[in-house]
Scaffold this motif. Structure first.
Motif, PDB file in Angstrom:
ATOM      1  N   ASP A  32       0.848  -1.189   0.000  1.00 61.29           N
ATOM      2  CA  ASP A  32       0.000   0.000   0.000  1.00 61.29           C
ATOM      3  C   ASP A  32       0.884   1.240   0.000  1.00 61.29           C
ATOM      4  OD1 ASP A  32      -2.214   1.622   0.067  1.00 61.29           O
ATOM      5  OD2 ASP A  32      -2.797   1.108   2.105  1.00 61.29           O
ATOM      6  N   PRO A  33       1.223   1.746  -1.184  1.00 55.84           N
ATOM      7  CA  PRO A  33       2.186   2.853  -1.283  1.00 55.84           C
ATOM      8  C   PRO A  33       1.591   4.210  -0.911  1.00 55.84           C
ATOM      9  CG  PRO A  33       1.444   2.221  -3.462  1.00 55.84           C
ATOM     10  CD  PRO A  33       0.802   1.265  -2.499  1.00 55.84           C
ATOM     11  N   VAL A  34       1.362   4.382   0.376  1.00 62.00           N
ATOM     12  CA  VAL A  34       0.859   5.648   0.900  1.00 62.00           C
ATOM     13  C   VAL A  34       1.739   6.072   2.066  1.00 62.00           C
ATOM     14  CG1 VAL A  34      -1.537   5.231   0.185  1.00 62.00           C
ATOM     15  CG2 VAL A  34      -0.789   4.499   2.450  1.00 62.00           C
ATOM     16  N   ALA A  35       1.657   7.348   2.403  1.00 63.06           N
ATOM     17  CA  ALA A  35       2.400   7.843   3.570  1.00 63.06           C
ATOM     18  C   ALA A  35       1.910   7.122   4.816  1.00 63.06           C
ATOM     19  CB  ALA A  35       2.196   9.347   3.710  1.00 63.06           C
ATOM     20  N   HIS A  36       2.764   6.888   5.744  1.00 59.60           N
ATOM     21  CA  HIS A  36       2.473   6.244   7.030  1.00 59.60           C
ATOM     22  C   HIS A  36       2.223   4.743   6.915  1.00 59.60           C
ATOM     23  CE1 HIS A  36       2.424  10.229   8.663  1.00 59.60           C
ATOM     24  NE2 HIS A  36       1.440  10.570   7.874  1.00 59.60           N
ATOM     25  N   ALA A  37       2.597   4.130   5.779  1.00 60.34           N
ATOM     26  CA  ALA A  37       2.490   2.666   5.636  1.00 60.34           C
ATOM     27  C   ALA A  37       3.898   2.120   5.406  1.00 60.34           C
ATOM     28  CB  ALA A  37       1.577   2.297   4.484  1.00 60.34           C
ATOM     29  N   TYR A  38       4.224   1.038   6.117  1.00 58.21           N
ATOM     30  CA  TYR A  38       5.586   0.520   6.140  1.00 58.21           C
ATOM     31  C   TYR A  38       5.629  -0.987   5.931  1.00 58.21           C
ATOM     32  CZ  TYR A  38       6.390   5.086   8.098  1.00 58.21           C
ATOM     33  OH  TYR A  38       6.435   6.443   8.282  1.00 58.21           O
ATOM     34  N   ARG A  39       6.825  -1.461   5.654  1.00 61.53           N
ATOM     35  CA  ARG A  39       7.139  -2.885   5.548  1.00 61.53           C
ATOM     36  C   ARG A  39       8.009  -3.198   6.754  1.00 61.53           C
ATOM     37  NH1 ARG A  39       6.710  -6.113   0.890  1.00 61.53           N
ATOM     38  NH2 ARG A  39       8.250  -7.760   0.715  1.00 61.53           N
ATOM     39  N   CYS A  40       7.581  -4.158   7.584  1.00 58.59           N
ATOM     40  CA  CYS A  40       8.220  -4.371   8.877  1.00 58.59           C
ATOM     41  C   CYS A  40       8.553  -5.844   9.110  1.00 58.59           C
ATOM     42  CB  CYS A  40       7.287  -3.893   9.989  1.00 58.59           C
ATOM     43  SG  CYS A  40       6.722  -2.183   9.783  1.00 58.59           S
ATOM     44  N   LEU A  41       9.416  -6.067  10.088  1.00 58.42           N
ATOM     45  CA  LEU A  41       9.766  -7.413  10.539  1.00 58.42           C
ATOM     46  C   LEU A  41       9.464  -7.525  12.029  1.00 58.42           C
ATOM     47  CD1 LEU A  41      13.228  -7.938   8.817  1.00 58.42           C
ATOM     48  CD2 LEU A  41      11.134  -9.229   8.361  1.00 58.42           C
ATOM     49  N   ALA A  42       8.830  -8.644  12.381  1.00 64.39           N
ATOM     50  CA  ALA A  42       8.607  -8.976  13.789  1.00 64.39           C
ATOM     51  C   ALA A  42       9.023 -10.429  13.927  1.00 64.39           C
ATOM     52  CB  ALA A  42       7.152  -8.780  14.179  1.00 64.39           C
ATOM     53  N   GLY A  43      10.205 -10.652  14.481  1.00 64.84           N
ATOM     54  CA  GLY A  43      10.769 -11.997  14.488  1.00 64.84           C
ATOM     55  C   GLY A  43      11.045 -12.417  13.055  1.00 64.84           C
ATOM     56  N   ASN A  44      10.514 -13.559  12.639  1.00 65.72           N
ATOM     57  CA  ASN A  44      10.686 -14.021  11.256  1.00 65.72           C
ATOM     58  C   ASN A  44       9.524 -13.631  10.353  1.00 65.72           C
ATOM     59  OD1 ASN A  44      13.161 -15.272  11.718  1.00 65.72           O
ATOM     60  ND2 ASN A  44      12.160 -17.127  12.465  1.00 65.72           N
ATOM     61  N   ASP A  45       8.586 -12.843  10.860  1.00 64.59           N
ATOM     62  CA  ASP A  45       7.406 -12.460  10.081  1.00 64.59           C
ATOM     63  C   ASP A  45       7.635 -11.147   9.342  1.00 64.59           C
ATOM     64  OD1 ASP A  45       5.982 -14.677  10.996  1.00 64.59           O
ATOM     65  OD2 ASP A  45       5.199 -13.575  12.731  1.00 64.59           O
ATOM     66  N   LEU A  46       7.434 -11.171   8.033  1.00 66.60           N
ATOM     67  CA  LEU A  46       7.436  -9.965   7.223  1.00 66.60           C
ATOM     68  C   LEU A  46       6.003  -9.460   7.193  1.00 66.60           C
ATOM     69  CD1 LEU A  46       8.831  -8.001   5.252  1.00 66.60           C
ATOM     70  CD2 LEU A  46       8.263  -9.606   3.436  1.00 66.60           C
ATOM     71  N   LEU A  47       5.803  -8.235   7.633  1.00 67.70           N
ATOM     72  CA  LEU A  47       4.462  -7.665   7.741  1.00 67.70           C
ATOM     73  C   LEU A  47       4.357  -6.439   6.835  1.00 67.70           C
ATOM     74  CD1 LEU A  47       4.363  -7.876  11.621  1.00 67.70           C
ATOM     75  CD2 LEU A  47       3.232  -9.439  10.032  1.00 67.70           C
ATOM     76  N   ASP A  48       3.348  -6.437   5.971  1.00 71.31           N
ATOM     77  CA  ASP A  48       3.176  -5.344   5.008  1.00 71.31           C
ATOM     78  C   ASP A  48       1.737  -5.374   4.507  1.00 71.31           C
ATOM     79  OD1 ASP A  48       3.411  -3.391   3.055  1.00 71.31           O
ATOM     80  OD2 ASP A  48       4.928  -4.448   1.893  1.00 71.31           O
ATOM     81  N   PRO A  49       1.007  -4.297   4.706  1.00 75.01           N
ATOM     82  CA  PRO A  49       1.381  -2.992   5.239  1.00 75.01           C
ATOM     83  C   PRO A  49       1.216  -2.911   6.754  1.00 75.01           C
ATOM     84  CG  PRO A  49      -0.842  -2.870   4.369  1.00 75.01           C
ATOM     85  CD  PRO A  49      -0.345  -4.270   4.118  1.00 75.01           C
ATOM     86  N   CYS A  50       2.034  -2.039   7.323  1.00 70.72           N
ATOM     87  CA  CYS A  50       1.944  -1.696   8.736  1.00 70.72           C
ATOM     88  C   CYS A  50       1.722  -0.188   8.793  1.00 70.72           C
ATOM     89  CB  CYS A  50       3.230  -2.059   9.472  1.00 70.72           C
ATOM     90  SG  CYS A  50       3.533  -3.835   9.537  1.00 70.72           S
ATOM     91  N   PHE A  51       0.676   0.224   9.470  1.00 67.55           N
ATOM     92  CA  PHE A  51       0.287   1.628   9.493  1.00 67.55           C
ATOM     93  C   PHE A  51       0.695   2.284  10.803  1.00 67.55           C
ATOM     94  CE2 PHE A  51      -2.618  -0.506   6.619  1.00 67.55           C
ATOM     95  CZ  PHE A  51      -2.564   0.306   5.505  1.00 67.55           C
ATOM     96  N   ALA A  52       1.318   3.450  10.682  1.00 67.81           N
ATOM     97  CA  ALA A  52       1.629   4.275  11.845  1.00 67.81           C
ATOM     98  C   ALA A  52       0.510   5.291  12.002  1.00 67.81           C
ATOM     99  CB  ALA A  52       2.966   4.987  11.641  1.00 67.81           C
TER     100      ALA A  52
END
Length: 162
Positions: A32-52
């Protein structure tokens, strides 16, 4: 196009919480290519999108959602958020619901091609889809399985972006 944000105007989480995790974000969201959306890691999990929460200067958490209808993984950040600008086509929706009830989300990795069409959405029922024109009055997708030789068309009943 429906706007999606897991936070209300006061900065409170307004989506259900599935689980809690610790991790960090390393770039802008590919889903989701919008401001405040990120690609994150939590342990071995790739999480996308992550919203701030856009109302917070230095958020301590992000809400990671697979799609607009699922609970969030709330990630407590172990590092500052990156300053990367949004990636990709900013007109592309993040999630779709087709008129037949299938739900689709944007793929962020390798996608199948059928009949020279990149099927960049993964849908329920084992099919993949491509939006024909997200700006059209009536949005349609072409869809099929990766082993198909031709694609079918379906009307989109709802689209989401962060």
């Amino acid at each position: 196009m429906r706007a999606f944000t897991p936070f209300d105007p006061a900065g409170h989480l307004r989506v259900a919480t599935g689980r809690l995790a610790r991790g960090s974000c390393f770039t802008a969201s590919a889903a989701d290519p919008v401001a405040h959306a990120y690609r994150c890691l939590a342990g071995n999990d790739l999480l996308d999108p992550c919203f701030a929460d856009p109302s917070t200067q230095a958020p301590a958490t992000v809400a990671c959602v697979t799609d607009p209808w699922s609970p969030a993984v709330v990630v407590t950040l172990t590092a500052k958020l990156p300053t990367a600008p949004p990636l990709g086509d900013r007109t592309r929706p993040w999630a779709l619901q087709l008129a037949d009830g299938r739900r689709c989300t944007a793929s962020t990795g390798t996608v199948p091609f059928v009949d020279d069409v990149a099927l960049s959405f993964r849908c329920t029922g084992g099919v993949y889809a491509a939006v024909v024109d997200a700006r059209a009055a009536t949005v349609v997708v072409q869809y099929g399985t990766p082993s198909a030789t031709t694609l079918q068309r379906a009307r989109v009943s709802a689209m989401w972006r962060g």
